[in-house]
Design a protein around this motif. Structure first.
Motif, PDB file in Angstrom:
ATOM      1  N   GLU A  39      27.536  52.475   5.670  1.00 29.29           N
ATOM      2  CA  GLU A  39      26.706  52.474   6.877  1.00 29.29           C
ATOM      3  C   GLU A  39      27.466  51.886   8.068  1.00 29.29           C
ATOM      4  OE1 GLU A  39      23.221  50.372   5.565  1.00 29.29           O
ATOM      5  OE2 GLU A  39      22.419  52.142   4.528  1.00 29.29           O
ATOM      6  N   ARG A  40      28.221  50.811   7.812  1.00 31.26           N
ATOM      7  CA  ARG A  40      29.038  50.217   8.880  1.00 31.26           C
ATOM      8  C   ARG A  40      30.098  51.203   9.367  1.00 31.26           C
ATOM      9  NH1 ARG A  40      29.648  44.498   9.796  1.00 31.26           N
ATOM     10  NH2 ARG A  40      28.004  43.358   8.717  1.00 31.26           N
ATOM     11  N   LEU A  41      30.743  51.863   8.426  1.00 29.13           N
ATOM     12  CA  LEU A  41      31.783  52.835   8.759  1.00 29.13           C
ATOM     13  C   LEU A  41      31.200  53.957   9.622  1.00 29.13           C
ATOM     14  CD1 LEU A  41      34.658  53.928   8.479  1.00 29.13           C
ATOM     15  CD2 LEU A  41      33.963  54.946   6.307  1.00 29.13           C
ATOM     16  N   LYS A  42      30.072  54.485   9.223  1.00 30.85           N
ATOM     17  CA  LYS A  42      29.429  55.557   9.981  1.00 30.85           C
ATOM     18  C   LYS A  42      29.025  55.077  11.375  1.00 30.85           C
ATOM     19  CE  LYS A  42      29.906  59.007   7.496  1.00 30.85           C
ATOM     20  NZ  LYS A  42      30.912  59.938   8.024  1.00 30.85           N
ATOM     21  N   ARG A  43      28.549  53.827  11.475  1.00 27.61           N
ATOM     22  CA  ARG A  43      28.169  53.263  12.775  1.00 27.61           C
ATOM     23  C   ARG A  43      29.391  53.155  13.692  1.00 27.61           C
ATOM     24  NH1 ARG A  43      27.829  47.943  14.806  1.00 27.61           N
ATOM     25  NH2 ARG A  43      28.515  47.139  12.807  1.00 27.61           N
ATOM     26  N   LEU A  44      30.533  52.732  13.140  1.00 27.77           N
ATOM     27  CA  LEU A  44      31.766  52.620  13.925  1.00 27.77           C
ATOM     28  C   LEU A  44      32.253  54.005  14.377  1.00 27.77           C
ATOM     29  CD1 LEU A  44      33.597  49.907  11.788  1.00 27.77           C
ATOM     30  CD2 LEU A  44      32.578  49.604  14.060  1.00 27.77           C
ATOM     31  N   GLU A  45      32.122  54.993  13.483  1.00 32.80           N
ATOM     32  CA  GLU A  45      32.510  56.365  13.853  1.00 32.80           C
ATOM     33  C   GLU A  45      31.593  56.903  14.951  1.00 32.80           C
ATOM     34  OE1 GLU A  45      34.430  57.959   9.648  1.00 32.80           O
ATOM     35  OE2 GLU A  45      32.337  58.437  10.107  1.00 32.80           O
ATOM     36  N   LYS A  46      30.283  56.716  14.770  1.00 29.53           N
ATOM     37  CA  LYS A  46      29.307  57.227  15.737  1.00 29.53           C
ATOM     38  C   LYS A  46      29.503  56.583  17.111  1.00 29.53           C
ATOM     39  CE  LYS A  46      24.411  58.032  16.413  1.00 29.53           C
ATOM     40  NZ  LYS A  46      23.057  57.899  15.909  1.00 29.53           N
ATOM     41  N   ALA A  47      29.898  55.311  17.128  1.00 24.67           N
ATOM     42  CA  ALA A  47      30.114  54.604  18.390  1.00 24.67           C
ATOM     43  C   ALA A  47      31.428  55.004  19.056  1.00 24.67           C
ATOM     44  CB  ALA A  47      30.091  53.093  18.147  1.00 24.67           C
ATOM     45  N   GLY A  48      32.234  55.812  18.366  1.00 24.91           N
ATOM     46  CA  GLY A  48      33.504  56.262  18.939  1.00 24.91           C
ATOM     47  C   GLY A  48      34.654  55.287  18.765  1.00 24.91           C
ATOM     48  N   LEU A  49      34.450  54.226  17.980  1.00 29.83           N
ATOM     49  CA  LEU A  49      35.532  53.268  17.754  1.00 29.83           C
ATOM     50  C   LEU A  49      36.600  53.825  16.820  1.00 29.83           C
ATOM     51  CD1 LEU A  49      33.406  50.060  17.579  1.00 29.83           C
ATOM     52  CD2 LEU A  49      35.291  50.469  19.146  1.00 29.83           C
ATOM     53  N   ILE A  50      36.224  54.743  15.958  1.00 31.14           N
ATOM     54  CA  ILE A  50      37.185  55.417  15.094  1.00 31.14           C
ATOM     55  C   ILE A  50      37.327  56.825  15.652  1.00 31.14           C
ATOM     56  CG2 ILE A  50      37.692  56.223  12.764  1.00 31.14           C
ATOM     57  CD1 ILE A  50      35.945  53.876  11.752  1.00 31.14           C
ATOM     58  N   ALA A  51      38.448  57.058  16.307  1.00 24.47           N
ATOM     59  CA  ALA A  51      38.651  58.331  16.998  1.00 24.47           C
ATOM     60  C   ALA A  51      39.147  59.424  16.063  1.00 24.47           C
ATOM     61  CB  ALA A  51      39.637  58.143  18.151  1.00 24.47           C
ATOM     62  N   GLY A  52      39.673  59.061  14.902  1.00 21.91           N
ATOM     63  CA  GLY A  52      40.167  60.062  13.967  1.00 21.91           C
ATOM     64  C   GLY A  52      40.972  59.417  12.865  1.00 21.91           C
ATOM     65  N   TYR A  53      41.351  60.238  11.913  1.00 18.31           N
ATOM     66  CA  TYR A  53      42.166  59.791  10.788  1.00 18.31           C
ATOM     67  C   TYR A  53      43.385  60.698  10.754  1.00 18.31           C
ATOM     68  CZ  TYR A  53      37.853  57.507   9.344  1.00 18.31           C
ATOM     69  OH  TYR A  53      36.723  56.728   9.300  1.00 18.31           O
ATOM     70  N   ARG A  54      44.567  60.114  10.546  1.00 18.56           N
ATOM     71  CA  ARG A  54      45.762  60.939  10.518  1.00 18.56           C
ATOM     72  C   ARG A  54      46.831  60.319   9.639  1.00 18.56           C
ATOM     73  NH1 ARG A  54      44.901  58.986  15.570  1.00 18.56           N
ATOM     74  NH2 ARG A  54      44.186  60.928  16.397  1.00 18.56           N
ATOM     75  N   ALA A  55      47.783  61.143   9.283  1.00 11.91           N
ATOM     76  CA  ALA A  55      48.910  60.676   8.480  1.00 11.91           C
ATOM     77  C   ALA A  55      50.067  60.304   9.400  1.00 11.91           C
ATOM     78  CB  ALA A  55      49.356  61.778   7.516  1.00 11.91           C
ATOM     79  N   GLU A  56      50.821  59.313   8.994  1.00 15.13           N
ATOM     80  CA  GLU A  56      52.033  58.942   9.723  1.00 15.13           C
ATOM     81  C   GLU A  56      53.191  59.727   9.108  1.00 15.13           C
ATOM     82  OE1 GLU A  56      54.717  54.972  10.582  1.00 15.13           O
ATOM     83  OE2 GLU A  56      52.605  54.744  10.071  1.00 15.13           O
ATOM     84  N   ILE A  57      53.789  60.600   9.890  1.00 16.03           N
ATOM     85  CA  ILE A  57      54.855  61.476   9.415  1.00 16.03           C
ATOM     86  C   ILE A  57      56.202  60.795   9.609  1.00 16.03           C
ATOM     87  CG2 ILE A  57      55.919  63.764   9.659  1.00 16.03           C
ATOM     88  CD1 ILE A  57      52.924  63.793   8.825  1.00 16.03           C
ATOM     89  N   SER A  58      57.041  60.828   8.596  1.00 19.57           N
ATOM     90  CA  SER A  58      58.393  60.300   8.709  1.00 19.57           C
ATOM     91  C   SER A  58      59.281  61.372   9.330  1.00 19.57           C
ATOM     92  CB  SER A  58      58.941  59.909   7.334  1.00 19.57           C
ATOM     93  OG  SER A  58      60.325  59.624   7.449  1.00 19.57           O
ATOM     94  N   LEU A  59      59.559  61.236  10.605  1.00 17.92           N
ATOM     95  CA  LEU A  59      60.398  62.218  11.286  1.00 17.92           C
ATOM     96  C   LEU A  59      61.822  62.207  10.723  1.00 17.92           C
ATOM     97  CD1 LEU A  59      59.215  61.822  14.976  1.00 17.92           C
ATOM     98  CD2 LEU A  59      58.467  63.465  13.239  1.00 17.92           C
TER      99      LEU A  59
END
Length: 162
Positions: A39-59
């Motif tokens: 529920e906390r995670l969803k609240r943070l996502e809904k509030a826009g605090l979590i803008a996305g999830y991504r992988a860190e690519i080793s260039l």
């Protein structure tokens, strides 16, 4: 504006380092059961605090590359000049980040490409495209010292003093 507590900040810290953490592990790490943690995670996502999830690519593992920071001055300083330049950046995937600046330069661009020749061809294309680029100053990265990190969340949320 959402009100954050220490657990919310811990969720943000954990996810910024381990975006693929399971919900069960996240709940365990913040000392909550799965449902309240979710529920906390969803609240943070809904509030826009979590803008996305991504992988860190080793260039480095992907192949040879060069990172260049470019300080940019535009020829004009009317709203349409800034709009034209900013809109044109979508056409250059090598420009991986760009910030508008106050002060002497108008923008700071981060460019990642194969080599310095490839970088120069990019700049030539930008100049030929007449997107408003008047002057540019090139700073080649020789080695990473400290990568993008997590900002001081507690300080920004007003839960810590400077």
């Amino acid at each position: 504006m959402i009100r954050l507590d220490d657990r919310d900040l811990e969720i943000l810290r954990i996810l910024s380092a381990e975006a693929r953490i399971t919900k069960a592990d996240l709940a365990r790490r913040i000392n909550l059961s799965a449902t309240p943690a979710w529920e906390r995670l969803k609240r943070l996502e809904k509030a826009g605090l979590i803008a996305g999830y991504r992988a860190e690519i080793s260039l480095k593992a992907l192949g040879p590359h060069v990172t260049v920071f470019v300080a940019v001055e535009l020829a004009g300083h009317m709203v349409e000049d800034f709009t034209r330049f900013e809109g044109a950046l979508a056409d250059y995937p090598e420009v991986t980040a760009c910030w508008a600046l106050g002060g002497g330069f108008d923008y700071l661009m981060q460019v990642v490409t194969r080599d310095i020749d490839s970088y120069q061809r990019l700049v030539d294309r930008m100049l030929e495209a007449r997107i408003g680029l008047a002057r540019y100053y090139t700073y080649v990265v020789t080695k990473p010292v400290k990568g993008p990190g997590l900002p001081p969340l507690g300080l920004l949320a007003g839960l810590q003093k400077d």
